[in-house]
Write an enzyme that holds these catalytic residues in place. Structure first.
Site, mmCIF file in Angstrom:
data_model
loop_
_atom_site.group_PDB
_atom_site.id
_atom_site.type_symbol
_atom_site.label_atom_id
_atom_site.label_comp_id
_atom_site.label_asym_id
_atom_site.label_seq_id
_atom_site.Cartn_x
_atom_site.Cartn_y
_atom_site.Cartn_z
ATOM 1 N N PRO A 109 10.241 -78.991 -22.676
ATOM 2 C CA PRO A 109 11.644 -78.929 -23.046
ATOM 3 C C PRO A 109 11.878 -79.499 -24.446
ATOM 4 O O PRO A 109 11.567 -80.652 -24.719
ATOM 5 C CB PRO A 109 12.336 -79.785 -21.988
ATOM 6 C CG PRO A 109 11.291 -80.197 -21.005
ATOM 7 C CD PRO A 109 9.969 -80.010 -21.666
ATOM 8 N N GLU A 110 12.397 -78.669 -25.320
ATOM 9 C CA GLU A 110 12.815 -79.098 -26.649
ATOM 10 C C GLU A 110 14.341 -78.956 -26.710
ATOM 11 O O GLU A 110 14.974 -78.726 -25.695
ATOM 12 C CB GLU A 110 12.125 -78.241 -27.723
ATOM 13 C CG GLU A 110 10.607 -78.264 -27.605
ATOM 14 C CD GLU A 110 9.900 -77.415 -28.651
ATOM 15 O OE1 GLU A 110 10.435 -77.258 -29.754
ATOM 16 O OE2 GLU A 110 8.803 -76.906 -28.350
ATOM 17 N N LYS A 136 16.182 -84.454 -27.993
ATOM 18 C CA LYS A 136 15.718 -84.106 -26.646
ATOM 19 C C LYS A 136 16.214 -85.089 -25.593
ATOM 20 O O LYS A 136 15.831 -84.993 -24.433
ATOM 21 C CB LYS A 136 14.188 -84.054 -26.621
ATOM 22 C CG LYS A 136 13.603 -83.072 -27.639
ATOM 23 C CD LYS A 136 12.101 -83.231 -27.771
ATOM 24 C CE LYS A 136 11.609 -82.577 -29.052
ATOM 25 N NZ LYS A 136 10.180 -82.888 -29.314
ATOM 26 N N ARG A 156 -2.430 -80.980 -32.022
ATOM 27 C CA ARG A 156 -1.562 -79.985 -31.400
ATOM 28 C C ARG A 156 -1.839 -78.596 -31.958
ATOM 29 O O ARG A 156 -2.172 -78.444 -33.127
ATOM 30 C CB ARG A 156 -0.084 -80.310 -31.652
ATOM 31 C CG ARG A 156 0.337 -81.612 -31.043
ATOM 32 C CD ARG A 156 1.845 -81.742 -31.092
ATOM 33 N NE ARG A 156 2.234 -83.068 -30.648
ATOM 34 C CZ ARG A 156 2.851 -83.933 -31.418
ATOM 35 N NH1 ARG A 156 3.185 -83.615 -32.639
ATOM 36 N NH2 ARG A 156 3.166 -85.106 -30.948
#
Length: 277
Positions: free
Chosen positions: A5-6, A62, A267
DNA sequence: CAGGTAGCCTGTTAGC
DNA sequence: TGCTAACAGGCTACCT
């Protein structure tokens, strides 16, 4: 593949929950996974919340901020796999449920989290600005007050690769790995570019891309690759609009060359080596 | 003081 | 086929 979730996903959760829980009373709180609660301890957390009413819900980056009666704020971060699900109390909790908020009228709010990285804090509202996780946040990426001028001013104070800067919540808040990749493709900027080297037209394209990508994702109710669902358990639609993220080897929608994947600070970064310079 | 990274967690998947 | 190891990832704490 896991989604996280961003900003757009958190905003979607907020919008789906708000009409359901606004002005509702929290009758009882059951903490199943004590590690979810960072402050105060789980017992005090439950105790303080009982009898409170949810007066408003806001978002900064967030973070979800539930404003309660008696000047308390419940701060929630979903991290990777956290979900807030509104359901009838007759529906039993699933195996990943970490916290249950029993509301009035036979309804419940369940916090579910497969990886248990999600966090909750209960603080007083005058602590909000000084509270460590929130204090360091830059302006929300969709804040109307974040003008191009302000964006460039903040950008010019930064060093390092542009992808890292976008992910840094103290620069602007709300962007995670998926949208950082999408934003850089939209801005046609190579993720390894040093921010110091960006020309003014590139800074402007970056700003426009941040706004465009995030607002489109909000309209589509976020990205659902696996875990994310809104407060009613519905997936979003943005995954069908992704241009680069998770599309290694697939053609760039603009030029057809295969999307490249590299690692930056551990990442995955996806980009088009022809369109992004 | 800025930048790098281990650790938190567990389901999924790549590889043997 | 069945097992293991690597991977996903936001954020904090700790290190250089």
């Amino acid at each position: 593949m896991i989604e996280l979730p961003e900003l757009p996903e958190v905003e979607t959760v907020l919008r789906s929950l708000k009409p359901k829980v606004l002005n509702r009373k929290i009758n009882r709180v059951t903490v199943i996974n004590a590690k979810t609660i960072k402050k105060p301890d789980a017992t005090a957390f439950s105790c303080c919340l009982e009898g409170q009413r949810i007066r408003d819900i806001n978002r900064h980056g967030k973070y979800l901020l539930f404003k309660l009666s008696s000047s308390l704020v419940l701060v929630v971060h979903l991290r990777m796999t956290g979900r807030l699900i509104y359901k009838d109390s007759s529906v039993p909790p699933d195996r990943y449920t970490c916290v249950i908020f029993q509301l009035d009228e036979g309804k419940e709010l369940h916090f579910q989290d497969v990886r248990k990285f999600g966090t909750m804090y209960l603080i007083s509202c005058d602590e909000l600005d000084s509270f460590p996780p929130l204090r360091i946040l830059g302006p929300d990426a969709l804040d109307p007050q974040l003008t191009l001028d302000l964006f460039i001013k903040r950008l010019e104070k930064r060093h390092g690769q542009v992808k890292g800067v976008l992910l840094n919540q103290s620069f602007i808040a709300g962007i995670g790995n998926i949208y950082a990749n999408e934003i850089l493709w939209t801005a046609r900027i190579h993720p390894e570019r040093w921010v110091d080297s960006l020309q003014s037209w590139e800074q402007e394209r970056l700003y426009q891309a941040v706004r465009e990508v995030l607002s489109t994702a909000v309209k589509l109710r976020g990205t659902s690759l696996r875990d994310y669902v809104d407060g009613e358990g519905n997936p979003g639609e943005y995954q069908h609009h992704r241009k680069v993220h998770g599309r290694e080897g697939k053609p760039c929608p603009l030029c057809g060359h295969p999307i490249i994947r590299i690692k930056q600070a551990g990442r995955s970064t996806y980009y088009c080596q022809f369109c992004q310079n």
